[in-house]
Design an enzyme around this catalytic site. Structure first.
Site, PDB file in Angstrom:
ATOM      1  N   ASN A 116      21.370  16.928   4.516  1.00 37.06           N
ATOM      2  CA  ASN A 116      20.487  15.818   4.950  1.00 37.06           C
ATOM      3  C   ASN A 116      20.263  15.515   6.228  1.00 37.06           C
ATOM      4  OD1 ASN A 116      20.027  15.176   1.982  1.00 37.06           O
ATOM      5  ND2 ASN A 116      21.224  13.399   2.191  1.00 37.06           N
ATOM      6  N   ARG A 131       7.018  23.001  -5.773  1.00 36.05           N
ATOM      7  CA  ARG A 131       8.168  23.626  -5.515  1.00 36.05           C
ATOM      8  C   ARG A 131       8.471  24.099  -7.189  1.00 36.05           C
ATOM      9  NH1 ARG A 131      10.316  22.146  -0.586  1.00 36.05           N
ATOM     10  NH2 ARG A 131       9.831  19.740  -0.268  1.00 36.05           N
ATOM     11  N   ARG A 166       7.228  21.974   2.478  1.00 35.72           N
ATOM     12  CA  ARG A 166       8.360  22.309   3.508  1.00 35.72           C
ATOM     13  C   ARG A 166       9.561  22.757   3.189  1.00 35.72           C
ATOM     14  NH1 ARG A 166       8.765  17.237   6.382  1.00 35.72           N
ATOM     15  NH2 ARG A 166       7.300  17.902   7.804  1.00 35.72           N
ATOM     16  N   HIS A 176       0.521  17.715  -3.518  1.00 34.01           N
ATOM     17  CA  HIS A 176       1.790  17.392  -4.117  1.00 34.01           C
ATOM     18  C   HIS A 176       1.901  16.555  -5.405  1.00 34.01           C
ATOM     19  CE1 HIS A 176       5.524  14.498  -3.491  1.00 34.01           C
ATOM     20  NE2 HIS A 176       6.099  15.425  -3.123  1.00 34.01           N
ATOM     21  N   TYR A 220      17.663  15.975 -10.560  1.00 33.34           N
ATOM     22  CA  TYR A 220      16.767  14.943 -10.194  1.00 33.34           C
ATOM     23  C   TYR A 220      16.434  14.150 -11.387  1.00 33.34           C
ATOM     24  CZ  TYR A 220      15.910  17.461  -5.719  1.00 33.34           C
ATOM     25  OH  TYR A 220      16.157  17.930  -4.449  1.00 33.34           O
ATOM     26  N   ARG A 267      15.363   4.479  -2.982  1.00 33.96           N
ATOM     27  CA  ARG A 267      16.305   5.404  -2.759  1.00 33.96           C
ATOM     28  C   ARG A 267      16.506   5.623  -1.171  1.00 33.96           C
ATOM     29  NH1 ARG A 267      16.454  11.081  -1.975  1.00 33.96           N
ATOM     30  NH2 ARG A 267      14.632  11.206  -2.569  1.00 33.96           N
ATOM     31  N   HIS A 290      14.584  10.152  -8.212  1.00 29.95           N
ATOM     32  CA  HIS A 290      13.304  10.814  -7.361  1.00 29.95           C
ATOM     33  C   HIS A 290      11.968  10.306  -8.123  1.00 29.95           C
ATOM     34  CE1 HIS A 290      10.557  14.475  -6.697  1.00 29.95           C
ATOM     35  NE2 HIS A 290      11.132  14.280  -5.534  1.00 29.95           N
TER      36      HIS A 290
END
Length: 677
Positions: free
Chosen positions: A50, A376, A406, A436, A469, A562, A590
């Site tokens: 992170n 993704r 990214r 997204h 997730y 979160r 998530h």
């Protein structure tokens, strides 16, 4: 940001420091002796990864704006320089805390379980001899010592690589010379000495420097690591071929300017000054690290250590009851004709819900078209395989691949080309916007009728992360959602300027206004109003100000955040009715869930966090959840997170986080228990 003279100027928390607070909460889990020991090792690795990304993106952005001379203040009033100074101080204290956690707590606990991260000097002669042979055969041939002198300029240091800075001296009191040895990235971070025994590879190299600098005396050796700016700069208006432009930028990423120098705490002033000078960095860019550098490598120890007793108990995701195959199995489509289905990953299986939905669509002769967004996905994606099979079967397959996702850019370029070769129509979204949203649309011929089946989720179409997730996904055959997704895909693939939808809120045009309208409607109810948000981050000033006004009107507001939270809860006269909690555990929280109202509440789920980038610079979608069973599942998840006796973190009005009911149950474990009951 719109001015709000009726609200105090200090009402926002700094987003960068709030993110560091989030990572501090991750570190708190690594420090928690009640967690299984190897799970604590895992959280140390997550903390390190992170922090790497934070410096590569957020700190790099601050530095770039400072270099450009931009004088804008953050919403909390700090300049770029002030933020960088505070980030450096806070980051340094967190890294020191991480080092103490490893050295004083985790390593001794591992040793008590006969798991050791060893030093070279602690090895016996037999192990050393065996590893000398390993070094000679597997490591030495790929090492390249690079001298620095008038004939040899300082070498380029690639981002996130481990390196040894070495001072050597010729016999007879000759001058000291500097050299750099890069730790190769094609050998394991930890060398396995034996069962449960691991040697850092830099220790192995450091013990054999005499073979690299034959005839010289090694005066000093120190491990260091450089983090570089990894943000990409693609001018979509100028570049005609986005794919090629992005590939050029990916090649340049490794040459981005340095933003952080991590170095072993025992470095001499001489070597440190040389590195700072040659890398053109400042002293506040330096993090002196006690102990091991790059603790993200601890993932190797976690994965390689076969000790189930030191890890979370494994679980098998359950098939959602409505997708369970009885004596006469129904297709996904037959099941959805009976009503909406809400799945909750990882408690519900991804493979028997989302994956089955796409695979059945690919194989069904009645299906005419599949349209899907991919932000993704995994390296061996069954989703992509199903889309390829559908295209080869003659179905119309349209896939929007977000190649600007990214750190997944290279992988997504590969997927785009694979899908194109199979005959899929691949598009890259809208100029200037990332796509997204997590959506899939299946068009099926049923007699004389075309019926549309839909999935709208909060997470990526990624089978592996779906086990790690926490996310929701709504399956529906509702004609309104089908019409909405048809309009949305027409906007993404063509020139449609659709803005109005039926059961969707879509960014960047209608999502923020839609959320603000619903906050204001609750504010009009006063103390009878209720707002509950579960999201990764809340930074958007307009939405925060609307929540403050709703709180001033007496509305009960629960926020489960979160990561970043720029809102101050519990401030008298401003946010007294707002509570903010953060839930961290074995799964990464998530999902994004938005509830408005007490009786007959509105529930929305989707891909968007409450941040400028999501609301202004991305195509995002929230879908309204209408089925009673689905709404009850969302209510349960929110209520569990806000219960009095559960283990969560809580934020106060001064921006301080504290562990709440640390001894209590974790909401994730409670959901696991209920799923397996």
């Amino acid at each position: 940001m719109n001015a709000s003279p009726d609200l105090p100027a200090d009402r926002f928390l700094n987003r960068e420091l709030s993110w560091l607070d989030f990572n501090a909460r991750v570190l708190t889990l690594a420090e928690d002796p009640r967690l299984p020991l190897l799970e604590r090792v895992k959280f140390l690795a997550i903390f390190a990864s992170n922090l790497d990304e934070f410096y590569m993106v957020r700190v790099a952005g601050l530095k770039r704006r400072l270099t450009m001379g931009l004088t804008m203040h953050s919403p909390d009033g700090m300049t770029h320089r002030e933020q960088l100074e505070q980030v450096a101080a806070r980051g340094g204290s967190l890294v020191a805390r991480q080092g103490r956690c490893l050295a004083e707590d985790v390593l001794p606990a591992l040793a008590a379980e006969d798991i050791h991260i060893v030093t070279w000097s602690a090895l016996g002669k037999a192990d050393q001899e065996r590893l000398r042979a390993y070094f000679r055969d597997q490591v030495f041939p790929v090492l390249t010592p690079l001298a620095v002198d008038p004939a040899h300029p300082f070498p380029y240091i690639s981002g996130l690589s481990l390196n040894l800075a070495v001072l050597v001296q010729a016999p007879g009191d000759g001058p000291e010379r500097f050299a750099r040895v890069k730790v190769p990235n094609n050998v394991p971070r930890f060398v396995t000495v034996g069962p449960g025994r691991y040697l850092p590879v830099e220790e192995l190299i450091g013990a054999h420097l005499d073979q690299l600098f034959d005839g010289m005396t090694v005066v000093e050796q120190v491990v260091f690591r450089v983090t570089r700016n990894a943000d990409l700069d693609v001018d979509e208006d100028r570049d005609e071929d986005l794919l090629q432009a992005l590939e050029r930028e990916l090649a340049r990423r490794r040459f981005g300017p340095p933003v952080r120098l991590e170095i072993a705490a025992g470095v001499s002033d001489h070597v440190l000054e040389l590195l700072i000078r040659e890398l053109d960095m400042d002293a506040h860019d330096v993090l002196r690290v006690p102990g091991l550098l790059d603790l993200s490598g601890l993932w190797q120890v976690y994965n390689a250590t076969d000790r189930p007793d030191l890890k979370d108990r494994p679980f098998v995701p359950a098939t959602h009851p409505q997708f369970a195959e009885g004596e006469t199995p129904k297709s996904v489509f037959a099941q959805l004709r009976e009503g909406d289905i809400l799945v909750h990953h990882p408690y519900h299986s991804f493979s028997t819900s989302v994956q089955r939905f796409i695979e059945q669509a690919a194989a069904d002769p009645g299906v005419l078209a599949i349209k899907q967004t991919l932000y993704r996905t995994s390296g061996d994606s069954p989703i992509v395989d199903a889309l390829v099979a559908a295209a080869q079967a003659g179905k119309q397959v349209v896939v929007l691949v977000e190649i600007k996702a990214r750190f997944d850019e290279q992988a997504n370029i590969g997927w785009a080309r694979t899908l194109e070769r199979a005959g899929c129509h691949v598009v890259y979204g809208l100029v200037g916007l990332k796509t997204h949203c997590k959506t899939a649309l299946v068009v099926r011929q049923e007699g004389a009728v075309l019926r549309r089946y839909c999935h709208v989720g909060t997470g990526n179409y990624h089978p592996k992360t779906a086990r790690l997730y926490e996310d929701f996904g709504l399956f529906t055959a509702d004609p309104e959602v089908g019409a909405d997704l048809t309009d949305l895909f027409n906007q993404l693939t063509g020139y449609s300027r659709q803005t109005g939808y039926r059961r969707l809120l879509v960014a960047p045009v209608r999502m923020r206004p839609g959320i603000l309208e619903r906050i204001e409607a609750q504010a009009a109810l006063g103390s009878e109003g209720l707002i509950q948000f579960k999201t990764n981050s809340i930074v958007d000033e307009q939405i925060i100000d609307a929540l403050y006004r709703a709180s001033q009107a007496g509305v009960t507001i629960d926020l489960i955040i979160r990561g970043i939270c720029a809102l101050r809860p519990g401030v008298p006269g401003l946010s007294e009715t707002i509570r903010v909690r953060s839930l961290l555990g074995r799964f990464l929280e998530h999902s994004r869930v938005y509830r408005f109202g007490r009786t007959d509440p509105e529930y929305w789920i989707g891909s968007a966090d409450l941040m400028h980038r999501n609301l202004d610079r991305r195509v995002e979608a929230l879908v309204r959840v209408t089925g009673d069973a689905s709404k009850q599942a969302l209510e349960l998840a929110l209520d569990l997170s806000m219960a009095d006796d559960v283990s969560t973190f809580e934020l106060d009005g001064k921006g301080m986080w504290s562990r709440r009911a640390a001894e209590g149950p974790n909401p994730q474990e409670e959901l696991l228990r209920r799923m397996n009951a």
